[in-house]
Design an enzyme around this catalytic site. Structure first.
Site, PDB file in Angstrom:
ATOM      1  N   SER A 191       6.716 -87.051  25.217  1.00 52.31           N
ATOM      2  CA  SER A 191       6.019 -88.215  24.516  1.00 52.31           C
ATOM      3  C   SER A 191       6.022 -89.061  25.507  1.00 52.31           C
ATOM      4  O   SER A 191       6.536 -89.189  26.535  1.00 52.31           O
ATOM      5  CB  SER A 191       6.733 -88.649  23.351  1.00 52.31           C
ATOM      6  OG  SER A 191       6.499 -89.867  22.777  1.00 52.31           O
ATOM      7  N   TYR A 204      15.196 -91.504  19.733  1.00 54.91           N
ATOM      8  CA  TYR A 204      13.695 -90.578  20.148  1.00 54.91           C
ATOM      9  C   TYR A 204      13.379 -90.843  21.687  1.00 54.91           C
ATOM     10  O   TYR A 204      13.058 -89.903  22.100  1.00 54.91           O
ATOM     11  CB  TYR A 204      12.802 -91.229  19.046  1.00 54.91           C
ATOM     12  CG  TYR A 204      11.338 -90.467  19.275  1.00 54.91           C
ATOM     13  CD1 TYR A 204      11.467 -89.309  18.596  1.00 54.91           C
ATOM     14  CD2 TYR A 204      10.319 -91.108  20.078  1.00 54.91           C
ATOM     15  CE1 TYR A 204       9.944 -88.471  18.897  1.00 54.91           C
ATOM     16  CE2 TYR A 204       9.285 -90.269  20.216  1.00 54.91           C
ATOM     17  CZ  TYR A 204       9.265 -89.044  19.464  1.00 54.91           C
ATOM     18  OH  TYR A 204       7.753 -88.263  19.355  1.00 54.91           O
TER      19      TYR A 204
END
Length: 354
Positions: A191, A204
């Site tokens: 990501s 995350y």
């Protein structure tokens, strides 16, 4: 709850796997024996078209984790449309089977917790025995939770790291023998959270930075074996996870104030298209959207830019909103967390007595 085994459409329960919460459905069409799960399964296979005649991809096997919904499900569909047979791995068997029924090629569904290495090894054996060795593995499974680090439940923070980072490593470990045999391709989904960490998303961001670093190391290790490793960098994607982010006023504000095209949300189908093109090229890096490749040279300054935007956005928010915790974002993440909670608290290992 132990793994759910299926025999001629009749549900039975096997012994609990070492992970304690895993439910696994072997790929169909023959008897598969998983000794560590104490069960045998037999399910009729669903067959379909295998792609265009002469297409060298037809009949090859792809494995996609986190395939029950979102980017994982869309990627499975795109791979099947190109003639690959697909094994779908995830936490929600009913949703996985619905995706599998929509595919134009042979497929199977396996409900597996990617942090349960014994279950993943069983799933890998099942895929190889029923469909053949995997040529492509897309390590997509991931969850997210939002909120201040200080008030986020420690077990939830740890679970995000476990699924996203340790689960990715466990997936690679389970399927590497097959990828070596086929000289295949592993695509690790990361990501832009690896570029610059956003506040309220510490677990995350840490996990995605971790999978990027791990995959870079793995790429060099596997190159002599003929296995190629790619890293996919996803930005804002229209899944259940982004819906949870939009429901949090601080995170919504942070996204809205990203410059230029940075705040745009791309559909899961569009992102899957970029990922599958990367699979076809065996690309070292896949950018979704493609303009993200232009950001790579700027990575040394991105943490400062992200922090600057975040400070400006957070300064406008009421203090009570800054303390707000969302818990797990999206239905896929909630399904994983609910299964984990149902298993009861994790008991830490005791150190050996001297």
């Amino acid at each position: 709850m132990g793994p759910q085994m299926y025999d001629a459409g009749v549900r039975a329960r096997g012994a609990a796997s070492p992970g304690g919460t895993n439910r696994s459905r072997p790929c169909p069409d023959a008897v598969v024996d998983w000794p560590e799960h104490g069960g045998v399964a037999r399910v009729p296979v669903r067959r379909g078209r295998w792609g265009m005649d002469g297409d060298r991809r037809a009949g090859r096997v792809a494995v996609v984790t986190g395939a029950a919904r979102g980017v994982g499900a869309a990627t499975a569909r795109r791979l099947a449309e190109r003639g690959l047979r697909v094994a779908l791995i995830g936490r929600e068997l009913g949703t996985l089977e619905k995706v599998a029924r929509s595919l134009p090629t042979e497929s199977c569904s396996l409900e597996v917790d990617v942090t349960d290495e014994a279950a993943l090894r069983g799933a890998a054996r099942s895929v190889a025995e029923r469909m053949g060795p995997a040529s492509v593995v897309v390590a997509n499974a991931g969850i997210a939770a939002a909120g201040p680090f200080a008030t986020t439940e420690a077990a939830l923070w740890d679970r995000v790291i476990a699924v996203n980072l340790l689960g990715s490593a466990a997936t690679a470990r389970a399927f590497l023998p097959q990828l070596v045999r086929t000289r295949g391709y592993l695509l690790q989904v990361a990501s832009t959270a690896a570029f610059g960490s956003a506040p309220l998303m510490s677990a995350y961001c840490a996990s995605k930075a971790g999978v990027e670093s791990y995959a870079q190391a793995l790429r060099t290790e596997l190159e002599p074996e003929g296995v190629q490793v790619g890293i996919a960098y996803l930005h804002w994607t229209g899944t259940g996870m982004i819906e949870g982010i939009e429901a949090h006023p601080v995170l919504r504000e942070l996204r809205a104030h990203q410059p230029g095209p940075g705040s745009r949300v791309h559909s899961a189908e569009q992102v899957a298209g970029w990922l599958v093109r990367g699979v076809e090229r065996r690309a070292a890096a896949v950018y979704a959207p493609r303009w993200l490749r232009l950001v790579q040279p700027l990575r040394p300054v991105l943490p400062l830019v992200v922090s600057h935007i975040a400070r400006r956005s957070l300064a406008r928010m009421p203090a009570r909103e800054l303390r707000r915790t969302t818990g797990v974002l999206g239905p896929g993440g909630r399904a994983d967390w609910e299964d984990r909670e149902a298993a009861g608290p994790v008991v830490p290992a005791r150190p050996p007595q001297s």
